[in-house]
Design a protein around this motif. Structure first.
Motif, PDB file in Angstrom:
ATOM      1  N   THR A 171       0.859  -1.184   0.000  1.00 33.72           N
ATOM      2  CA  THR A 171       0.000   0.000   0.000  1.00 33.72           C
ATOM      3  C   THR A 171       0.891   1.228   0.000  1.00 33.72           C
ATOM      4  O   THR A 171       1.841   1.316   0.790  1.00 33.72           O
ATOM      5  N   ARG A 204      -3.323   5.054  -1.999  1.00 35.69           N
ATOM      6  CA  ARG A 204      -4.243   5.912  -1.243  1.00 35.69           C
ATOM      7  C   ARG A 204      -3.708   7.335  -1.294  1.00 35.69           C
ATOM      8  O   ARG A 204      -2.648   7.634  -0.725  1.00 35.69           O
ATOM      9  N   VAL A 207      -4.049  11.484   1.758  1.00 37.46           N
ATOM     10  CA  VAL A 207      -4.104  11.010   3.147  1.00 37.46           C
ATOM     11  C   VAL A 207      -2.908  11.549   3.933  1.00 37.46           C
ATOM     12  O   VAL A 207      -1.845  11.824   3.382  1.00 37.46           O
ATOM     13  N   GLN A 218      -1.381   4.589  11.206  1.00 40.70           N
ATOM     14  CA  GLN A 218      -2.642   5.256  11.504  1.00 40.70           C
ATOM     15  C   GLN A 218      -2.735   6.543  10.701  1.00 40.70           C
ATOM     16  O   GLN A 218      -1.837   7.377  10.733  1.00 40.70           O
ATOM     17  N   LEU A 219      -3.834   6.697   9.974  1.00 41.59           N
ATOM     18  CA  LEU A 219      -4.057   7.884   9.161  1.00 41.59           C
ATOM     19  C   LEU A 219      -4.764   8.968   9.964  1.00 41.59           C
ATOM     20  O   LEU A 219      -5.227   8.737  11.088  1.00 41.59           O
ATOM     21  N   ASP A 221      -7.624  10.230   9.675  1.00 45.90           N
ATOM     22  CA  ASP A 221      -9.029   9.972   9.988  1.00 45.90           C
ATOM     23  C   ASP A 221      -9.213   8.822  10.962  1.00 45.90           C
ATOM     24  O   ASP A 221     -10.344   8.395  11.227  1.00 45.90           O
ATOM     25  N   GLY A 222      -8.098   8.297  11.501  1.00 48.75           N
ATOM     26  CA  GLY A 222      -8.168   7.196  12.465  1.00 48.75           C
ATOM     27  C   GLY A 222      -8.028   5.819  11.861  1.00 48.75           C
ATOM     28  O   GLY A 222      -7.833   4.841  12.590  1.00 48.75           O
ATOM     29  N   THR A 223      -8.141   5.712  10.530  1.00 49.36           N
ATOM     30  CA  THR A 223      -7.979   4.426   9.870  1.00 49.36           C
ATOM     31  C   THR A 223      -6.573   3.879  10.091  1.00 49.36           C
ATOM     32  O   THR A 223      -5.598   4.636  10.077  1.00 49.36           O
ATOM     33  N   VAL A 224      -6.465   2.570  10.294  1.00 49.60           N
ATOM     34  CA  VAL A 224      -5.153   1.932  10.443  1.00 49.60           C
ATOM     35  C   VAL A 224      -4.921   1.015   9.242  1.00 49.60           C
ATOM     36  O   VAL A 224      -5.738   0.135   8.949  1.00 49.60           O
ATOM     37  N   VAL A 225      -3.815   1.240   8.536  1.00 54.13           N
ATOM     38  CA  VAL A 225      -3.421   0.390   7.412  1.00 54.13           C
ATOM     39  C   VAL A 225      -2.440  -0.642   7.951  1.00 54.13           C
ATOM     40  O   VAL A 225      -1.345  -0.284   8.404  1.00 54.13           O
TER      41      VAL A 225
END
Length: 403
Positions: A171, A204, A207, A218-219, A221-225
């Protein structure tokens, strides 16, 4: 006057400068000082052939191990320079030794920019600049590993391609809307986005990285890749501290004239650290690519020996990603072009792209899977003459017949 010529930075630029000094007839001592433990090597293989396991380690070095002694070059490896005294004409080393010089070349290169977020210094966060970094990446790129690449620049994309070749899940995270957007502009950046998607990379865009955790990135917006390894490629910064502390003029690198002479008449700079006046481009430019490190040192060496040498070579770089090979000749400021003209098959990734200004002058050209055209592209860029865009786009018109 002391005839000792000291080169700070045992890099490609430093090694080629030592070679050029001897080739131009310098008989005095040459001291080549480098912080790394390895003798001078070339960096492009670190993100290409060496990282992919296609290039043997011995092939990356600039010269054979015995070359330096054979040519009377005092090679000091694993030795950091801590101070530069221009009045005394000395370089102070980490062990306290002072090395005197008559002429000095700064080839101190650049260092990767660190990511300033929580967890940015964790063990699984990897950068790429030195040969050891490439070896750590190679060890982390194993089949099935989850690799997150932060930054869709050249290093980020090349390491992403190498990770995919090794069977990793990849990613790429990028704050901009497309990879290489500042460098290539939207028209050509899309080619690289399509290339990586076609090879299974998740891209992505838009971001922000907020933190790096043990289980992933951790992005904002709180998303974790999820990630087993995180590769950070967010640019490099020139190593100018010694120059600045010594009182040399520093501005996005060590400022030099077209002869690669700094604000001190006996101190010169070359490679990634040099922000040099460019006669063809009509402005100072600092280029972070292999061709400058390869070609500038010969000019610096001749200037150090009192010759009237000028560096006017048009910037050049290249990349290899998957089945795409590319060469780029010229220079375009971010957003500093009027239009892009394509010649060839863009969808089939076999084309040449040209960046033109409002006066229809060619600022740069990029050949993708099309070979033996860098010389005519360089001539178009250097000429500064307007071209007919229709003829430029026509593959039937030889480039050397333009404008």
């Amino acid at each position: 006057m002391d005839t000792t010529h000291v080169i700070l930075g045992a890099s490609l630029a430093g090694a080629k400068a030592a070679e050029a000094l001897r080739a131009e007839g310098h008989q005095g001592p040459i001291v080549l000082i480098g912080e790394e433990p390895d003798r001078p090597y070339e960096r492009p293989p670190l993100s290409k052939g060496y990282l992919l396991g296609k290039t043997e380690r011995e092939k990356i070095f600039v010269h054979p191990a015995g070359w330096y002694a054979e040519h009377g070059v005092d090679l000091r490896l694993g030795t950091a320079a801590t101070a530069l005294d221009l009045a005394a004409r000395t370089v102070t080393l980490a062990d306290g030794e002072r090395v005197g010089f008559g002429k000095l070349l700064l080839a101190t290169g650049a260092s990767p920019r660190r990511i300033p977020v929580p967890g940015g210094d964790a063990e699984h966060v990897l950068y790429l600049r030195r040969v050891g970094d490439s070896e750590r990446l190679k060890a982390a790129f194993r089949p099935g590993a989850r690799v997150v690449v932060v930054g869709a620049g050249w290093i980020g994309l090349e390491t992403a391609a190498a990770a995919r070749a090794a069977g990793c899940e990849v990613t790429v995270l990028e704050v901009a809307e497309l990879p290489l957007l500042r460098v290539l502009g939207r028209e050509v950046a899309q080619v690289f986005a399509d290339l990586h998607r076609a090879h299974g990379v998740e891209l992505r865009f838009g971001v922000q990285v907020a933190a790096i955790r043990t289980d992933g990135v951790q992005l904002g917006d709180g998303t974790v890749v999820p990630a087993d390894a995180v590769v950070v490629g967010v640019g490099i910064a020139p190593n100018t501290a010694l120059a600045a502390d010594a009182g040399l003029t520093v501005d996005n690198g060590v400022r030099t004239d077209a002869h690669l002479r700094t604000s001190h008449p006996d101190v010169f700079a070359a490679g990634d650290v040099a922000n040099a006046d460019h006669p063809v481009l009509g402005r100072p430019i600092r280029v972070e690519h292999w061709a400058n490190a390869l070609n500038q040192p010969a000019v610096a060496a001749r200037s150090m020996l009192g010759q009237d040498a000028v560096y006017d070579r048009v910037p050049y770089f290249f990349t290899d990603q998957y089945d795409l090979g590319m060469e780029y000749t010229g220079y375009v400021e971010p957003g500093g072009y009027d239009r892009v003209v394509f010649r060839g098959d863009v969808a089939g990734r076999e084309f040449v792209a040209f960046w033109l200004d409002a006066e229809r002058r060619v600022l740069a050209g990029m050949n993708v899977n099309v070979w033996d055209v860098t010389d005519p592209i360089r001539a178009l860029v250097s000429s500064g003459r307007p071209v007919d865009p229709d003829r430029l786009a026509d593959p039937a018109v030889p480039l050397n017949e333009l404008p």
